[in-house]
Each structure stands twice: as structure tokens, then as C-alpha cells.
Scaffold this motif. Structure first.
Motif, PDB file in Angstrom:
ATOM      1  N   LEU A  44      74.957  58.113  50.193  1.00 24.08           N
ATOM      2  CA  LEU A  44      74.712  56.920  49.384  1.00 24.08           C
ATOM      3  C   LEU A  44      75.548  55.732  49.857  1.00 24.08           C
ATOM      4  CD1 LEU A  44      74.521  58.563  45.851  1.00 24.08           C
ATOM      5  CD2 LEU A  44      72.637  57.794  47.300  1.00 24.08           C
ATOM      6  N   SER A  45      76.768  56.002  50.274  1.00 21.59           N
ATOM      7  CA  SER A  45      77.638  54.895  50.660  1.00 21.59           C
ATOM      8  C   SER A  45      77.193  54.251  51.964  1.00 21.59           C
ATOM      9  CB  SER A  45      79.080  55.380  50.782  1.00 21.59           C
ATOM     10  OG  SER A  45      79.199  56.267  51.872  1.00 21.59           O
ATOM     11  N   SER A  46      76.465  54.998  52.768  1.00 17.02           N
ATOM     12  CA  SER A  46      76.024  54.430  54.046  1.00 17.02           C
ATOM     13  C   SER A  46      74.598  53.906  53.955  1.00 17.02           C
ATOM     14  CB  SER A  46      76.118  55.479  55.145  1.00 17.02           C
ATOM     15  OG  SER A  46      75.081  56.425  55.002  1.00 17.02           O
ATOM     16  N   ALA A  47      74.047  53.909  52.748  1.00 13.87           N
ATOM     17  CA  ALA A  47      72.661  53.479  52.570  1.00 13.87           C
ATOM     18  C   ALA A  47      72.596  52.039  52.100  1.00 13.87           C
ATOM     19  CB  ALA A  47      71.960  54.380  51.559  1.00 13.87           C
TER      20      ALA A  47
ATOM     21  N   VAL B 111      81.628  51.141  46.402  1.00 14.98           N
ATOM     22  CA  VAL B 111      80.787  52.173  46.995  1.00 14.98           C
ATOM     23  C   VAL B 111      79.656  52.522  46.038  1.00 14.98           C
ATOM     24  CG1 VAL B 111      80.748  54.499  47.948  1.00 14.98           C
ATOM     25  CG2 VAL B 111      82.817  53.103  48.150  1.00 14.98           C
ATOM     26  N   GLY B 112      78.433  52.259  46.465  1.00 17.90           N
ATOM     27  CA  GLY B 112      77.277  52.555  45.628  1.00 17.90           C
ATOM     28  C   GLY B 112      77.033  54.045  45.549  1.00 17.90           C
ATOM     29  N   MET B 113      76.771  54.537  44.322  1.00 17.94           N
ATOM     30  CA  MET B 113      76.528  55.967  44.114  1.00 17.94           C
ATOM     31  C   MET B 113      75.319  56.154  43.215  1.00 17.94           C
ATOM     32  SD  MET B 113      78.754  58.020  45.653  1.00 17.94           S
ATOM     33  CE  MET B 113      79.233  59.432  44.660  1.00 17.94           C
TER      34      MET B 113
ATOM     35  N   LYS C  49      73.539  55.786  40.357  1.00 20.65           N
ATOM     36  CA  LYS C  49      73.609  55.368  38.951  1.00 20.65           C
ATOM     37  C   LYS C  49      74.959  54.763  38.584  1.00 20.65           C
ATOM     38  CE  LYS C  49      69.953  58.156  37.620  1.00 20.65           C
ATOM     39  NZ  LYS C  49      68.716  57.643  37.054  1.00 20.65           N
TER      40      LYS C  49
ATOM     41  N   ARG D 124      80.500  64.556  43.572  1.00 20.03           N
ATOM     42  CA  ARG D 124      80.486  63.176  44.071  1.00 20.03           C
ATOM     43  C   ARG D 124      80.768  63.152  45.563  1.00 20.03           C
ATOM     44  NH1 ARG D 124      80.424  59.632  39.636  1.00 20.03           N
ATOM     45  NH2 ARG D 124      80.572  57.877  41.052  1.00 20.03           N
ATOM     46  N   ASP D 125      81.742  63.944  45.971  1.00 20.84           N
ATOM     47  CA  ASP D 125      82.105  63.968  47.386  1.00 20.84           C
ATOM     48  C   ASP D 125      80.920  64.347  48.272  1.00 20.84           C
ATOM     49  OD1 ASP D 125      84.652  63.277  46.662  1.00 20.84           O
ATOM     50  OD2 ASP D 125      85.504  65.281  46.923  1.00 20.84           O
TER      51      ASP D 125
ATOM     52  N   GLU E 234      66.485  60.786  46.363  1.00 17.95           N
ATOM     53  CA  GLU E 234      67.298  60.226  45.299  1.00 17.95           C
ATOM     54  C   GLU E 234      67.276  61.123  44.060  1.00 17.95           C
ATOM     55  OE1 GLU E 234      66.207  56.420  43.585  1.00 17.95           O
ATOM     56  OE2 GLU E 234      68.164  55.658  44.209  1.00 17.95           O
TER      57      GLU E 234
ATOM     58  N   ASP F 163      70.579  62.455  42.064  1.00 17.64           N
ATOM     59  CA  ASP F 163      70.906  61.969  40.725  1.00 17.64           C
ATOM     60  C   ASP F 163      71.179  63.094  39.735  1.00 17.64           C
ATOM     61  OD1 ASP F 163      70.864  59.391  41.394  1.00 17.64           O
ATOM     62  OD2 ASP F 163      68.829  58.991  40.718  1.00 17.64           O
TER      63      ASP F 163
ATOM     64  N   MET G  78      89.593  58.154  38.551  1.00 20.32           N
ATOM     65  CA  MET G  78      89.609  59.510  39.097  1.00 20.32           C
ATOM     66  C   MET G  78      90.774  59.594  40.068  1.00 20.32           C
ATOM     67  SD  MET G  78      86.981  61.029  37.741  1.00 20.32           S
ATOM     68  CE  MET G  78      86.369  62.388  38.745  1.00 20.32           C
TER      69      MET G  78
ATOM     70  N   PRO H 159      78.243  63.464  36.875  1.00 21.92           N
ATOM     71  CA  PRO H 159      78.944  62.261  37.320  1.00 21.92           C
ATOM     72  C   PRO H 159      80.467  62.351  37.266  1.00 21.92           C
ATOM     73  CG  PRO H 159      77.762  61.864  35.268  1.00 21.92           C
ATOM     74  CD  PRO H 159      77.375  63.214  35.717  1.00 21.92           C
TER      75      PRO H 159
ATOM     76  N   LEU I 191      73.743  51.220  46.080  1.00 25.48           N
ATOM     77  CA  LEU I 191      73.811  51.814  47.413  1.00 25.48           C
ATOM     78  C   LEU I 191      74.711  50.971  48.294  1.00 25.48           C
ATOM     79  CD1 LEU I 191      70.032  52.556  48.165  1.00 25.48           C
ATOM     80  CD2 LEU I 191      71.795  54.211  47.499  1.00 25.48           C
ATOM     81  N   GLY I 192      75.319  51.615  49.275  1.00 25.77           N
ATOM     82  CA  GLY I 192      76.041  50.875  50.292  1.00 25.77           C
ATOM     83  C   GLY I 192      77.509  50.673  49.969  1.00 25.77           C
ATOM     84  N   THR I 193      78.210  50.068  50.915  1.00 23.02           N
ATOM     85  CA  THR I 193      79.624  49.769  50.715  1.00 23.02           C
ATOM     86  C   THR I 193      79.858  48.284  50.924  1.00 23.02           C
ATOM     87  OG1 THR I 193      80.302  50.074  53.007  1.00 23.02           O
ATOM     88  CG2 THR I 193      80.235  52.033  51.654  1.00 23.02           C
TER      89      THR I 193
ATOM     90  N   ASN J 213      82.211  65.065  38.018  1.00 22.07           N
ATOM     91  CA  ASN J 213      82.690  66.154  38.865  1.00 22.07           C
ATOM     92  C   ASN J 213      82.983  65.641  40.282  1.00 22.07           C
ATOM     93  OD1 ASN J 213      82.774  68.281  40.720  1.00 22.07           O
ATOM     94  ND2 ASN J 213      81.608  69.614  39.348  1.00 22.07           N
ATOM     95  N   PRO J 214      84.259  65.547  40.633  1.00 19.77           N
ATOM     96  CA  PRO J 214      84.623  64.953  41.923  1.00 19.77           C
ATOM     97  C   PRO J 214      84.015  65.679  43.113  1.00 19.77           C
ATOM     98  CG  PRO J 214      86.561  65.247  40.533  1.00 19.77           C
ATOM     99  CD  PRO J 214      85.444  65.952  39.850  1.00 19.77           C
TER     100      PRO J 214
ATOM    101  N   TYR K 275      90.194  56.797  43.030  1.00 21.46           N
ATOM    102  CA  TYR K 275      89.216  55.706  42.907  1.00 21.46           C
ATOM    103  C   TYR K 275      88.803  55.545  41.448  1.00 21.46           C
ATOM    104  CZ  TYR K 275      86.007  59.731  42.991  1.00 21.46           C
ATOM    105  OH  TYR K 275      85.367  60.914  42.732  1.00 21.46           O
TER     106      TYR K 275
ATOM    107  N   MET L 250      73.455  65.142  40.023  1.00 24.71           N
ATOM    108  CA  MET L 250      74.877  65.512  40.045  1.00 24.71           C
ATOM    109  C   MET L 250      75.554  65.212  38.704  1.00 24.71           C
ATOM    110  SD  MET L 250      76.993  62.559  42.028  1.00 24.71           S
ATOM    111  CE  MET L 250      77.068  60.885  41.384  1.00 24.71           C
TER     112      MET L 250
ATOM    113  N   VAL M 218      77.600  63.798  47.808  1.00 22.18           N
ATOM    114  CA  VAL M 218      76.548  62.798  48.004  1.00 22.18           C
ATOM    115  C   VAL M 218      77.075  61.466  48.533  1.00 22.18           C
ATOM    116  CG1 VAL M 218      75.065  63.809  46.252  1.00 22.18           C
ATOM    117  CG2 VAL M 218      76.623  61.975  45.628  1.00 22.18           C
ATOM    118  N   ARG M 219      78.380  61.247  48.397  1.00 15.79           N
ATOM    119  CA  ARG M 219      78.923  59.942  48.754  1.00 15.79           C
ATOM    120  C   ARG M 219      78.627  59.514  50.182  1.00 15.79           C
ATOM    121  NH1 ARG M 219      83.843  60.731  47.565  1.00 15.79           N
ATOM    122  NH2 ARG M 219      83.668  60.198  45.372  1.00 15.79           N
ATOM    123  N   PRO M 220      78.767  60.412  51.162  1.00 21.70           N
ATOM    124  CA  PRO M 220      78.502  59.965  52.538  1.00 21.70           C
ATOM    125  C   PRO M 220      77.117  59.367  52.719  1.00 21.70           C
ATOM    126  CG  PRO M 220      79.539  62.115  52.552  1.00 21.70           C
ATOM    127  CD  PRO M 220      79.250  61.805  51.119  1.00 21.70           C
TER     128      PRO M 220
END
Lengths: 132, 132
Positions: free
Chosen positions: A78-81, B110-112, B114, A71-72, A57, A61, B41, A65, B5-7, A67-68, B44, A63, A74-76
Motif C-alpha cells: 500500500l505504501s508504494s502504491a 503512509v497510506g494504508m 482505510k 499492518r506490517d 484491495e 482491507d 503504536m 487495524p 495509498l502511497g507515501t 494488529n501491528p 508510528y 486486516m 500489507v504496508r509494503p
DNA sequence: ACGATAGTGTCAATTTGTGTCGAATTGTGT
DNA sequence: ACACAATTCGACACAAATTGACACTATCGT
């Protein structure tokens, strides 16, 4: 104790919970705590004790915030966590993660030292078959 | 708690509000507060707890106010931003932002860590499909 | 001041998550 | 192999979260 080792076949109950095997439970209680983070990968979930997750984590963190591109990246992950907790000796795997890796009832827990993994039993079997 | 975190798939109600999932709600209540800033953005919305937004603001405030180049850089973000608040467990997404990213009914949170993001469900699905 | 539009709080029905407990199974020591 | 202890299983009852709708309030333009 030597970290998470071995494979355990268990069943999800009607609400999508699994019983944590006592060996894993002991490791969690002694070395970590009840807080976990699960991350969906391609075909399985990784379960991090919270302490181990923090190492990832902190890196994410940093990154920028707004900057697209960053974000792209780390998204895979974090979004699946999801963060979850051992409650009454059980872990509830959130529905979206069960779907993401195709968990139905029979699952396999695989010890990976500092983490462990959750596989759908049939996935695990066919992955094992491919190995040799 | 480990940040957002998560979707989560949720629906906007007839007035354009979304129910904040309890996991996110807990993080907001414990670590931040009800005040948020949303930024549009490409595709999103980013939702910043106010505390996290301030970090950006500090960075932007360092810019030379009479330098047109620097003004040009930050203008797109600020002009598409809005502050809003969690009220009765819900967030009202302003109409101009809903239009900006094409939110209709079904949306995905979508959790990111922070921050978290708000996607139109169909955008999210097609973005996910592209990934692999 | 008026109606129209946008925003807010509340509620009941449904869905999802949690704790507990007895029965079945597995593991342990003798 | 046996008795006993510990673990696992599956089910149930209960608690909490989510949904969608409705009624009420504020704001705006005319």
C-alpha cells in the motif's frame, strides 16, 4: 481486444508524464476506465486498472487495524502504491514512484494481460539480457 | 478513489501541524469527514477517519467491563489515542503523541487504505532499509 | 488581569500538476 | 511509393497544491 500485450518504448515529459499508447488507451476506454492504481515492485511499476486493483484491495482491507503484525504485511504494497488517472491521454507517475524504480526519461511499457508494467529502459534491457 | 495509498514526505510547522496532501484530503472530504482519531503504536501513529475508528470501538465495547484481562488489552490503545480534526487543510498532532513516536520536523505519511500512518522520517527510512 | 504557551487562519512564493497545440513521426489504404 | 490519417513528442501557458511564515485567538496558571 485481448488485454495488454507487447512492449512500447516511450519518454516521460518534463513533469514525469507518459503518453499512453493508443492500443492501451483503447483497452482502458472500452473495458475499464481512466482510474488506475500503480504499485512499485522491485525494479518496475505495475499498473492496475481500478477494477483489477479492487480484487487485491478487498483482501487487504480485512486486516485487523490495531494488529501491528498484520499492518506490517500489507504496508509494503500500500505504501508504494498510488492511484492515478489517464488525463489528456497521459499518466502522471508520482515522483516517489519514479524514484523508487529509477525512472528518468526513457521507459518501457510491458503488457501483462490484465495489467501492464512500467520499466526504466535500461533496467528492461539488462533484465532482457539476463533472460537467455 | 481507492483509499489512502502511497507515501508523502512533509514537514511539521513550528506548532506541530502537518499539511494533509490533497489526495488524502479529497478522500476525507468525499468519504469521511474532518473528524479523525489518532493512535500511537510502536514507532508510528495510526490515523483513523472517525467512521473507521467506530468499527474498533464497537468491537471494544463488547468486552466485559469488569474483566481486568480484557481491560488490560485495550488500555494501551485507548490511552495513547486522541481525536483531532482537519482544520484549514492541516492536522495538529497533539504534543504527547509527537513525543510518543519521536516526531520532530520531517515526517512521512503512509497510506494504508482505510487509515494512514504518520512516521518520523528517520524511523521510516530505517524501517524501509530493514525490509530487504 | 497578566503574561506565557498552545492553537488557528491567512497569505505570497514556490513547486508540482494539467490542458493544449504545432511539428514530427508512424501507420494505413490505394 | 504515395497521400492522407492517426499517433506521439515536446513545449508552453495556465491551474492547483505545497511551503513556511506571520499575525491573531484561545487557554492556562499565577
Amino acid at each position: 481486444m485481448s488485454g495488454f500485450l507487447g512492449t512500447y518504448t516511450v519518454n516521460l515529459d518534463e513533469k514525469g508524464r507518459l503518453n499512453v499508447p493508443s492500443k492501451f488507451k483503447n483497452i482502458l476506454e472500452n473495458k475499464y476506465g481512466a482510474q488506475l492504481v500503480t504499485v512499485a515492485m522491485d525494479g518496475y511499476l505495475i499498473v492496475f486498472p481500478h477494477l483489477e486493483w479492487e480484487k487485491n484491495e478487498n483482501r487487504m482491507d480485512e486486516m485487523a487495524p490495531l494488529n501491528p503484525k498484520e499492518r506490517d504485511e500489507v504496508r509494503p504494497y500500500l505504501s508504494s502504491a498510488s492511484d492515478c488517472e489517464v488525463k489528456s491521454g497521459k499518466i502522471l507517475v508520482p515522483a516517489f514512484q519514479r524514484e523508487a524504480v529509477g525512472l528518468t526519461k526513457e521507459i518501457v511499457l510491458v503488457g501483462m494481460s490484465k495489467t501492464f508494467e512500467i520499466w526504466a529502459a535500461d533496467q528492461w534491457k539488462s533484465a532482457a539480457a539476463k533472460k537467455r
